[in-house]
Enzyme design. Structure first.
Site, short mmCIF file in Angstrom:
data_model
loop_
_atom_site.label_atom_id
_atom_site.label_comp_id
_atom_site.label_asym_id
_atom_site.label_seq_id
_atom_site.Cartn_x
_atom_site.Cartn_y
_atom_site.Cartn_z
N ALA A 89 0.82 -1.21 0.00
CA ALA A 89 0.00 0.00 0.00
C ALA A 89 0.86 1.27 0.00
CB ALA A 89 -0.94 -0.02 1.20
N HIS A 90 0.20 2.39 -0.06
CA HIS A 90 0.87 3.70 -0.12
C HIS A 90 1.79 3.95 1.08
CE1 HIS A 90 -1.80 5.50 2.93
NE2 HIS A 90 -2.70 4.67 2.43
N ASN A 91 2.93 4.54 0.80
CA ASN A 91 3.87 4.97 1.83
C ASN A 91 4.52 3.84 2.63
OD1 ASN A 91 1.70 7.24 1.51
ND2 ASN A 91 3.54 8.26 2.26
#
Lengths: 353, 353, 353
Positions: free
Chosen positions: B243-245
């Protein structure tokens, strides 16, 4: 595609009552049918709809007697439901195989051959030394690597990626986004903590009558001459992981998001539910049934078991244990109560004894 | 590709015994080998095959003494197994990098540059302002968005999708169907029950020597200037969700179908088995080992633990607890028995006391 | 894209302090900003950066008083954070919709229509009888099958595959690799152990304002006239499995790697965490919240529950049970101790009684 009611009736061995020249383009449910569509009436509960349907034709039982006026042409058969199912299958086959010819631009490498009645969609890519049978449909944006062989009547949906050297049999269907023959996940740990890639040089063999859903991945085997094998009649759903050197036995069915680790051999006629995970280097007996999210860490030797849990054991036993699991805080409390009772009693006793 | 036995022997620092001009095209196992192939004999158990193999050449130990006639040319080396492995690696490298040139039609946008010995397959798409290094292979139907940078010797397999702004290092391999840089899953709940999209404007950075399997997804970071980072030497299997980050530390290995939620930071040299799930905003210590289907809901601070379960705890403790879980109905029964015994006894006692 | 500070200030209803003609190309964080970028200062903790930032402009609160020299142009607003968020959204919209026109080669079949301001990327494929609205972006290598309809302002990312007959509404975003409309997983077991394919003839309907992540798969419904339905405002993450005839209710959010089996109906405003599995033919009540890796095997009738486990029950109860699960070996030991104490005591007693 367009057929007359008479043609459909002939196919079903049924008798026409009404206008046999009416045109049929599609199938539908009796309650939703529109002109140009054919429906069926089997369950008496739905009889009301035959008096109002706009279907051009309705398949009914031989002995059907209308109690009001029916405007649709009727086709009289022994078993309307199975006749309709036969039509559905015929229709599905027709639409599945209706595309043919070569759309441009598409790519085909040197020394590759394709059979009769092929479809090669736009932006599809076929490498060198590829052999493709009759009636195969390579949809747009599909990729077929070098040295791949594909049998007859196999459908490769848009965007499927088939790596070099893969073998696919007859009458297979591979859905969009699926990747066949990507590298097995093999890395040798080095002293400095890094990993060295173990070359993956085997291939994937998919036998006849196999269906693979969308966005599934089937890795190639590690060694030259070895193969990851999907046996005849296997049905794989979407988003499944099949690692290197796995073998899935004849007529085994695997639901979505299940993963099989490297070198594991799944037996024949197994049923694996969704999100199941199986560790590597195991053997799973024929007719094994694994419940959803089951985790298998040891080989399953006895055939015909129904298992669940992580690690798996008998599904009925699992649910019995789980019923107690839900009451564990209460169990814990009761145990403590009992301990203190016994302690108190023993103390009392030892003082009086 | 074709080499003479003499060329192969020179590469391995071995000595030729027989026809050094014999041609080698492929590697094989000694029991399966055909003319034009090279095999090896290391384990004495397989000695029988050297007298019947059709291999054009066999790599054997320096001191190998044939007890019957051998028709294959021999290459004498110190360690046949590691020589063969070296050949496998060399062969794998050769076939991985053999494609070069630009197949048509393919697309490249304005202001994009590519290095030496590039391959751009048919129907591959490269956007604007893209910088691609030497010896990079962009296979058919791959997508490389605007402003992407890719280092040297990186292989982008067919149909990989790389969103704008992604950075990929040297010596990486990205398998088919993988998506890099898609939007992070960020939505702000509104008062009316609907959700507003939080713009995802960061990117993905993949460092050197990273391998990513097929149909994996790596989302971009949310904010400008932030990145989802896959550190040097990381190995990701198929169908993984990053997922993001998220940051995945150096030389961490993650098996298929595992998912890492937003903003979680995985340490170095971790081993995550298949179908593991990790919640968002956590920190996982270096050298953590997570068993299959493990669920992590809190940060893991102590390094080097082996964990499993949902939520995870020590793997040995898990299996001890699980052994009792399987007997919970029996435990429950015994507890009830004991309760009634103690009750009966106490009642009896209180009546006699 | 390039704007002057004055233009940005006008958009935000803010006041310019400094050079309004400075050019802005990008947004950034105040601590990272470079010339040509705009940042914001909301939290006083970051005030130090406004004196050193290279940002061409900084959005600050109306009443901001600089304690040192500030070289950036300032835009004074009521709420810098929400102004910056508005800019982010505006910027995101601009870059999402900036592509337009038709790249070559691309494919469009007979009788298909597209609206105004369309983008059709190179190697994208649009079948026959397709209807596409205004401002729709069909990125490179995307596939849109025959008879598909797509509303306005919908973005189809590179390599998405949309099967024939799918309906997609307005303002949707579909990320790369996602497959919509593939065959449902339906096979009828035959007496010889093989399986017969049940034709899948329904379609998929995706309503307005739906976002679908990357490499997700949404199967079509089985029967003509039936649909797998994703209702308005639903947000689906990556690698999700939505089987045939599923309905996902309005404004429900589903995280990555979750799978919904055939014919299950998910309510409105539900929150499904990652790797959840839901069996087929169930109904899940509105506002249900399912924890990560939850397994649902029965319908959930009461609204607003938070559930976890396999099968699911109340999340708080689960964690209480799990706390005891971790101590089960100890419980087991204590139970045995107690049994032997009671046994010994009773024996002692029975001998003295």
């Amino acid at each position: 595609m367009e057929f007359t009611v008479a043609q459909v009736a002939a196919m079903l061995g049924g008798e026409v009552k009404g206008d046999g020249s009416a045109k049929i383009k599609m199938l539908s449910k009796i309650q939703d049918a529109k002109p140009g569509q054919i429906a069926f009436l089997s369950n008496p509960k739905y009889e009301q709809y035959i008096y109002t349907t706009q279907a051009s034709a309705v398949i009914v039982k031989k002995d059907f007697v209308a109690r009001k006026e029916v405007t649709s042409t009727l086709i009289l058969v022994d078993d309307p439901y199975s006749s309709f199912t036969a039509l559905l299958e015929e229709y599905h086959k027709l639409i599945s195989f209706q595309k043919s010819g070569i759309e441009q631009p598409s790519f085909i490498g040197d020394n590759s051959t394709t059979g009769k009645n092929i479809y090669r969609g736009a932006f599809s890519y076929i490498g060198t030394n590829v052999k493709i049978g009759d009636n195969v449909k390579i949809h747009p944006q599909a990729f077929v690597g070098d040295d791949v062989q594909i049998g007859n009547n196999t459908i490769i949906h848009p965007g499927v990626k088939i790596y070099s050297g893969t073998r696919i049999g007859n009458n297979c269907v591979i859905h969009s986004g699926t990747v066949i023959g990507s590298d097995g996940f093999g890395f040798a740990p080095q002293e400095d903590g890094s990993y060295k890639t173990i070359p993956q040089l085997g291939n994937v063999i998919i036998e006849d009558n196999v269906t693979v859903g969308g966005n599934t991945v089937i890795d190639c085997a590690t060694m030259f001459g070895d193969a990851t094998i999907i046996r005849e009649g296997v049905k794989l759903d979407n988003l499944i992981q099949i690692a290197h050197n796995v073998e899935v036995g004849k007529h085994t069915v695997i639901a979505a998001q299940t993963g099989i680790s490297g070198s594991t051999k799944i037996g024949e006629n197994c049923l694996l539910a969704g999100q199941v995970g199986i560790a590597g280097h195991l053997v799973i007996a024929n007719n094994t049934s694994l419940g959803a999210q089951a985790g298998v860490s040891k080989s399953i030797k006895e055939e015909g078991q129904k298992l669940i849990g992580y690690p798996v054991f008998d599904i009925k036993e699992y649910f019995k244990s789980y019923a107690v699991f839900k009451k564990l805080p209460d169990l814990n409390y009761r145990l403590r109560e009992l301990e203190s009772k016994v302690l108190k009693h023993n103390n009392a006793h030892s003082s009086v004894d």
